[in-house]
Design an enzyme around this catalytic site. Structure first.
Site, PDB file in Angstrom:
ATOM      1  CB  CYS A  87      -0.995  -0.045   1.159  1.00  0.00           C
ATOM      2  SG  CYS A  87      -2.418   1.009   0.870  1.00  0.00           S
ATOM      3  CG  HIS A 204      -3.412  -3.458   3.695  1.00  0.00           C
ATOM      4  ND1 HIS A 204      -2.304  -2.843   4.227  1.00  0.00           N
ATOM      5  CD2 HIS A 204      -4.121  -2.486   3.080  1.00  0.00           C
ATOM      6  CE1 HIS A 204      -2.337  -1.551   3.960  1.00  0.00           C
ATOM      7  NE2 HIS A 204      -3.431  -1.303   3.271  1.00  0.00           N
ATOM      8  CD  GLU A 206      -0.621  -5.632   5.839  1.00  0.00           C
ATOM      9  OE1 GLU A 206      -0.524  -6.257   4.769  1.00  0.00           O
ATOM     10  OE2 GLU A 206      -0.715  -4.384   5.897  1.00  0.00           O
TER      11      GLU A 206
HETATM   12  N1  LIG Z   1      -3.280   1.999   3.733  1.00  0.00           N
HETATM   13  C1  LIG Z   1      -2.372   2.718   3.127  1.00  0.00           C
HETATM   14  O1  LIG Z   1      -1.179   2.418   3.164  1.00  0.00           O
HETATM   15  C2  LIG Z   1      -2.852   3.979   2.439  1.00  0.00           C
HETATM   16  C3  LIG Z   1      -1.819   4.603   1.538  1.00  0.00           C
HETATM   17  C4  LIG Z   1      -2.107   6.056   1.210  1.00  0.00           C
HETATM   18  N2  LIG Z   1      -2.118   6.860   2.400  1.00  0.00           N
HETATM   19  C5  LIG Z   1      -3.405   6.176   0.431  1.00  0.00           C
HETATM   20  O2  LIG Z   1      -4.410   6.573   1.004  1.00  0.00           O
HETATM   21  O3  LIG Z   1      -3.436   5.875  -0.731  1.00  0.00           O
END
Ligand SMILES: NC(=O)CC[C@H](N)C(=O)O
Length: 232
Positions: A87, A204, A206
């Site tokens: 992400c 994600h 995880e």
């Molecule tokens: N969950 C995250 O890592 C979000 C990544 C980034 N802040 C976004 O909103 O795209």
């Protein structure tokens, strides 16, 4: 396998990542700070976890990509080290030039926090060796800027070299527009470097490593890493 997880101001997924890695490897990862200039000796895997580094100021991941530790990560990747960016970590990898393309605002211009399904496109990597080719697993997305973009030549190269690791798909594995909630080019959810050792992905895995929380669909990714890098 010894992993190191890098924290930046605004990172918020480092604990979940640490638990996932510990569950798979039986070993606590080292928690690293963005100001560090070296990685601990013996590091096998560097993880850039999710979050809102520097409050997403300028562009997501843009400031983190300029952090002191990124030079060490560049060197590590250049020596064939494994680097996983999830992400915000994926956004950092493209901002740092370790992976091609960019993560644009989601096509809907909305922050998306929801389940998604991912189809595994190749299995001869440390990240995907515990999956079957074409296997679909459930994951979670939580981002504002997850819309993978690259020019047509880059996309063709990624496809031609088999560097698309994961695509957004339906639960039955069809790569459809409806399954591609953030609007990513060619449903791309995750890409690899040419040596298959750097992986960036928006969802994600995880989140899904504990049967009592949200199932274990993401666990094979971490178990695969543990197995592949233990043997390295
Ligand atoms: N969950 C995250 O890592 C979000 C990544 C980034 N802040 C976004 O909103 O795209």
């Amino acid at each position: 396998m010894q992993a190191g997880i890098v924290m930046f101001p605004g990172t918020n997924r480092e604990r979940d990542m640490a638990l996932a890695l510990q569950r798979a490897t039986g070993r606590k990862p080292a928690m690293l700070w963005h100001r560090d200039t070296e990685l601990p000796a013996g590091t096998d895997l560097v993880v850039l976890p999710g979050g809102f580094s520097y409050g997403d100021y300028l562009r997501c991941g843009a400031m983190a990509a300029q952090s002191p530790i990124m030079r060490a990560i560049h060197d590590f990747a250049g020596r064939g080290g494994h680097v996983l960016g999830v992400c915000n970590g994926f956004q950092m990898l493209v901002e740092a030039g370790l992976l091609p393309g960019a993560l644009l605002r989601n096509a809907s211009l909305r922050f998306l926090s929801m389940d998604c399904h991912l189809r595994v496109e190749r299995t001869d990597t440390a990240y995907t060796c515990r999956f079957q080719r074409g296997q679909v697993f459930r994951s979670t997305m939580a981002h504002g800027d997850g819309n993978y973009f690259a020019d047509a030549a880059t996309l063709d190269r990624l496809e031609g070299e088999g560097l698309v690791a994961l695509r957004y798909a339906t639960a039955s594995g069809e790569v459809t527009e409806a399954a591609n909630r953030n609007g990513s080019a060619r449903n791309i959810a995750g890409i690899l470097s040419p040596n298959l050792r750097v992986l960036g992905l928006m969802p994600h895995p995880e989140n899904q490593v504990d049967p009592l929380i949200d199932g274990t669909d993401g666990l094979p990714l971490f178990e695969g890493l543990a197995e592949a890098l233990a043997a390295a």
